[in-house]
Design a protein around this motif. Structure first.
Motif, PDB file in Angstrom:
ATOM      1  N   GLU A   3       0.813  -1.225   0.000  1.00  0.00           N
ATOM      2  CA  GLU A   3       0.000   0.000   0.000  1.00  0.00           C
ATOM      3  C   GLU A   3       0.841   1.267   0.000  1.00  0.00           C
ATOM      4  O   GLU A   3       0.394   2.303  -0.501  1.00  0.00           O
ATOM      5  N   HIS A   4       2.028   1.239   0.549  1.00  0.00           N
ATOM      6  CA  HIS A   4       2.821   2.459   0.656  1.00  0.00           C
ATOM      7  C   HIS A   4       3.614   2.782  -0.618  1.00  0.00           C
ATOM      8  O   HIS A   4       4.284   3.785  -0.693  1.00  0.00           O
ATOM      9  N   SER A   6       3.624   3.802  -4.519  1.00  0.00           N
ATOM     10  CA  SER A   6       2.768   4.441  -5.520  1.00  0.00           C
ATOM     11  C   SER A   6       2.776   3.649  -6.825  1.00  0.00           C
ATOM     12  O   SER A   6       3.731   2.946  -7.152  1.00  0.00           O
TER      13      SER A   6
END
Length: 83
Positions: A3-4, A6
């Motif tokens: 999730e972190h 991009s």
């Protein structure tokens, strides 16, 4: 996908990696094709070159006089002393 990270970072990694793989495959194919083309173009006899004789040129033999042999031996000694 974490999730972190991009999606742009993933594209920044995946797109160049895919381009490198595609270029490597393309260059390997080009090299193989070029090698095949050279083998295919190789002809045993080229019409632009004259036919070569199997043997070398006629050998000439001249008998030297004793004075010529001595002069040649002196020349060889001079040349060998120079090195």
């Amino acid at each position: 996908m974490p999730e972190h990270v991009s999606i742009l970072i993933w594209f920044g990694v995946v797109v160049p990696a895919a381009l490198i793989v595609a270029c490597a495959i393309g260059l390997a194919g080009y090299r193989f094709g070029l090698r095949f083309e050279i083998r295919r173009r190789h002809h045993p006899g080229l019409s632009a070159l004259p036919h070569q004789r199997g043997s070398g040129p006629h050998r000439e033999y001249v008998e030297l006089t004793p004075a010529e042999r001595a002069a040649f031996a002196g020349l060889m000694r001079q040349l060998s002393d120079g090195h």
